[in-house]
Scaffold this motif. Structure first.
Motif, mmCIF file in Angstrom:
data_model
loop_
_atom_site.group_PDB
_atom_site.id
_atom_site.type_symbol
_atom_site.label_atom_id
_atom_site.label_comp_id
_atom_site.label_asym_id
_atom_site.label_seq_id
_atom_site.Cartn_x
_atom_site.Cartn_y
_atom_site.Cartn_z
ATOM 1 N N ASP A 19 0.830 -1.198 0.000
ATOM 2 C CA ASP A 19 0.000 0.000 0.000
ATOM 3 C C ASP A 19 0.866 1.251 0.000
ATOM 4 O OD1 ASP A 19 0.867 -0.569 2.563
ATOM 5 O OD2 ASP A 19 -1.017 -0.019 3.545
ATOM 6 N N LEU A 20 2.017 1.191 0.685
ATOM 7 C CA LEU A 20 2.957 2.310 0.686
ATOM 8 C C LEU A 20 3.569 2.486 -0.698
ATOM 9 C CD1 LEU A 20 5.594 3.166 3.377
ATOM 10 C CD2 LEU A 20 6.292 2.976 0.999
ATOM 11 N N VAL A 21 4.013 1.380 -1.299
ATOM 12 C CA VAL A 21 4.621 1.451 -2.632
ATOM 13 C C VAL A 21 3.614 1.994 -3.642
ATOM 14 C CG1 VAL A 21 5.828 0.173 -4.438
ATOM 15 C CG2 VAL A 21 6.083 -0.532 -2.046
ATOM 16 N N ALA A 22 2.376 1.502 -3.544
ATOM 17 C CA ALA A 22 1.344 1.935 -4.486
ATOM 18 C C ALA A 22 1.041 3.420 -4.326
ATOM 19 C CB ALA A 22 0.079 1.107 -4.289
ATOM 20 N N ALA A 23 0.929 3.893 -3.085
ATOM 21 C CA ALA A 23 0.649 5.316 -2.863
ATOM 22 C C ALA A 23 1.758 6.177 -3.452
ATOM 23 C CB ALA A 23 0.491 5.587 -1.367
ATOM 24 N N TYR A 24 3.000 5.751 -3.278
ATOM 25 C CA TYR A 24 4.151 6.492 -3.800
ATOM 26 C C TYR A 24 4.141 6.493 -5.331
ATOM 27 C CZ TYR A 24 9.138 7.699 -4.368
ATOM 28 O OH TYR A 24 10.338 8.275 -4.720
ATOM 29 N N ALA A 25 3.903 5.317 -5.919
ATOM 30 C CA ALA A 25 3.919 5.201 -7.376
ATOM 31 C C ALA A 25 2.768 5.972 -8.011
ATOM 32 C CB ALA A 25 3.864 3.734 -7.784
ATOM 33 N N TRP A 26 1.564 5.786 -7.489
ATOM 34 C CA TRP A 26 0.410 6.444 -8.094
ATOM 35 C C TRP A 26 0.478 7.961 -7.946
ATOM 36 C CZ3 TRP A 26 -2.384 4.450 -11.657
ATOM 37 C CH2 TRP A 26 -2.610 3.074 -11.699
ATOM 38 N N THR A 27 1.026 8.446 -6.853
ATOM 39 C CA THR A 27 1.197 9.891 -6.697
ATOM 40 C C THR A 27 2.141 10.434 -7.761
ATOM 41 O OG1 THR A 27 0.798 9.798 -4.306
ATOM 42 C CG2 THR A 27 1.947 11.736 -5.144
ATOM 43 N N GLY A 28 3.242 9.738 -7.992
ATOM 44 C CA GLY A 28 4.188 10.161 -9.015
ATOM 45 C C GLY A 28 3.584 10.149 -10.407
ATOM 46 N N ARG A 50 0.165 -6.172 -7.331
ATOM 47 C CA ARG A 50 -0.001 -5.511 -6.028
ATOM 48 C C ARG A 50 -0.307 -4.027 -6.204
ATOM 49 N NH1 ARG A 50 -0.520 -9.926 -4.988
ATOM 50 N NH2 ARG A 50 0.593 -11.268 -3.508
ATOM 51 N N LEU A 51 0.345 -3.398 -7.181
ATOM 52 C CA LEU A 51 0.084 -1.975 -7.427
ATOM 53 C C LEU A 51 -1.307 -1.763 -8.016
ATOM 54 C CD1 LEU A 51 3.471 -0.598 -8.809
ATOM 55 C CD2 LEU A 51 2.716 -0.888 -6.452
ATOM 56 N N GLU A 52 -1.724 -2.676 -8.883
ATOM 57 C CA GLU A 52 -3.031 -2.532 -9.522
ATOM 58 C C GLU A 52 -4.176 -2.784 -8.549
ATOM 59 O OE1 GLU A 52 -2.775 -5.052 -12.971
ATOM 60 O OE2 GLU A 52 -2.189 -3.358 -14.258
ATOM 61 N N GLU A 53 -3.875 -3.397 -7.412
ATOM 62 C CA GLU A 53 -4.900 -3.549 -6.376
ATOM 63 C C GLU A 53 -5.321 -2.196 -5.809
ATOM 64 O OE1 GLU A 53 -3.227 -6.114 -3.462
ATOM 65 O OE2 GLU A 53 -3.411 -7.936 -4.676
ATOM 66 N N HIS A 54 -4.489 -1.180 -6.016
ATOM 67 C CA HIS A 54 -4.750 0.149 -5.464
ATOM 68 C C HIS A 54 -5.056 1.175 -6.545
ATOM 69 C CE1 HIS A 54 -3.339 -1.084 -1.431
ATOM 70 N NE2 HIS A 54 -2.502 -1.846 -2.114
ATOM 71 N N GLY A 55 -5.320 0.720 -7.768
ATOM 72 C CA GLY A 55 -5.610 1.649 -8.842
ATOM 73 C C GLY A 55 -5.990 0.910 -10.111
ATOM 74 N N PRO A 56 -6.142 1.644 -11.204
ATOM 75 C CA PRO A 56 -6.534 1.009 -12.470
ATOM 76 C C PRO A 56 -5.383 0.240 -13.114
ATOM 77 C CG PRO A 56 -6.151 3.344 -12.797
ATOM 78 C CD PRO A 56 -6.026 3.099 -11.319
ATOM 79 N N SER A 57 -5.640 -0.291 -14.276
ATOM 80 C CA SER A 57 -4.625 -1.037 -15.010
ATOM 81 C C SER A 57 -3.413 -0.152 -15.314
ATOM 82 C CB SER A 57 -5.213 -1.562 -16.327
ATOM 83 O OG SER A 57 -4.192 -2.073 -17.168
ATOM 84 N N LEU A 58 -2.248 -0.781 -15.252
ATOM 85 C CA LEU A 58 -1.000 -0.062 -15.524
ATOM 86 C C LEU A 58 -0.530 -0.244 -16.971
ATOM 87 C CD1 LEU A 58 0.837 -0.979 -12.210
ATOM 88 C CD2 LEU A 58 0.040 1.292 -12.863
ATOM 89 N N ASP A 59 -1.355 -0.845 -17.798
ATOM 90 C CA ASP A 59 -0.939 -1.139 -19.177
ATOM 91 C C ASP A 59 -0.425 0.104 -19.890
ATOM 92 O OD1 ASP A 59 -1.604 -3.775 -18.869
ATOM 93 O OD2 ASP A 59 -3.527 -3.648 -19.921
ATOM 94 N N HIS A 60 -1.168 1.199 -19.800
ATOM 95 C CA HIS A 60 -0.832 2.394 -20.571
ATOM 96 C C HIS A 60 0.479 3.013 -20.104
ATOM 97 C CE1 HIS A 60 -1.363 5.880 -23.062
ATOM 98 N NE2 HIS A 60 -1.447 6.705 -22.024
#
Length: 304
Positions: free
Chosen positions: A47-56, A79-89
């Motif tokens: 959840d920490l990694v995802a918050a950091y990545a998605w903010t960036g 794990r990151l996509e559990e906290h947001g949409p698809s990362l494909d793009h």
């Protein structure tokens, strides 16, 4: 500076003498130019990694995730996509990259502080050349054992990396597995970083000092018991002097309920000659809306 005797206006010279943003932060408060330490046990706080990545990503920065050497990249992405949409793009266009330290150091096959710093500077320049707002990296430090690196060299790098962050176009989290490093080494490495992160989003930490309490993280229904307990302890500790600083400058979120708790406790602490609340403008607006202006001993001080 504008100051109100009753907390109705926001003063503008908070934290006089504090020239750097050193100390404990929630991950959501990391800004370009920040270099932060975090530790975890058994598995990373995704959840920490995802918050950091998605903010960036939301800020238009390029993001590099450097997971542990044994980590499966598809699992990390899941794990990151559990906290947001698809990362494909963002992966397809290269805004988000999963890269181990071996790849990050390429073409070098051995770590030295100078080589790693050179490669990071090249990555920063590349990100800016492609018109990204900057670069941020999350680095799991279990790469040290994988590359057979000298911990003393890593320590030297951590202590002498300020030039990477000076232009405020790069931020970095160094994540240390507590099972892979001796406690004394972890303490030394933590001290080498300007910032120490909370365990993850949703946490609240109270840092007490003489005449003050700094509350870091999130104050909401989930942390309300800790919030009230920390404030009561702070009021108790400062009862003799009658002057208390409540520092909310590193609070990521303040709920209406917790803001009301602060004002209620401040009302009960009317014998305090002065309660100074340091906070950003949004939180000041919330407290003013809840009636802080009626508490003559409460002064709100803006601290961005």
């Amino acid at each position: 500076m504008v100051r109100s005797e009753g907390g109705g206006r926001v003063a503008g010279d908070a934290m006089a003498g504090e020239t750097t943003r050193r100390g404990t932060l929630p991950v959501q408060r990391l800004r370009p130019g920040d270099h932060a330490f975090c530790r975890y046990t058994e598995r990373p706080r995704w959840d920490l990694v995802a918050a950091y990545a998605w903010t960036g990503l939301a800020r238009g920065e390029k993001v590099i995730i450097c997971p542990a050497p044994q980590a499966d990249r598809d699992t990390v992405r899941d794990r990151l996509e559990e906290h947001g949409p698809s990362l494909d793009h963002v992966c397809a266009r290269g805004q988000l990259v999963f890269a181990g330290m071996r790849r990050l150091l390429h073409p070098y096959d051995r770590f030295t502080p100078a080589r790693q710093c050179q490669r990071i500077q090249e990555e920063i320049a590349g990100a800016l050349a492609k018109r990204y707002a900057g670069l941020r990296a999350y680095i799991d430090m279990r790469w040290i054992a994988d590359l057979g690196a000298d911990v003393a060299e890593v320590m030297a790098r951590e202590n002498n990396a300020a030039h990477l962050f000076a232009a405020r176009s790069y931020s970095e989290i160094c994540a240390y597995d507590t099972s892979a490093f001796e406690p004394a080494v972890l303490d030394a490495l933590r001290a080498a970083h300007p910032h120490d992160l909370l365990d993850g989003p949703g946490a609240l930490r109270a840092l007490h000092a003489a005449g003050s309490v700094r509350l870091v993280g999130e104050a909401d229904m989930a942390t309300q018991i800790e919030w009230i307990s920390a404030l009561r302890e702070a009021f108790k500790r400062s009862a003799h002097d009658g002057h208390l600083v409540v520092d909310l400058s590193r609070l990521h979120f303040l709920s209406v309920g917790c803001a009301s708790d602060l004002l209620s406790l401040s009302t009960d602490a009317h014998r305090h000659g002065r309660i100074e609340v340091r906070l950003d403008r949004d939180k000041a607006t919330l407290l003013i809306g809840l009636g802080s202006r009626y508490l003559k001993h409460v002064v709100l001080v803006e601290d961005c």
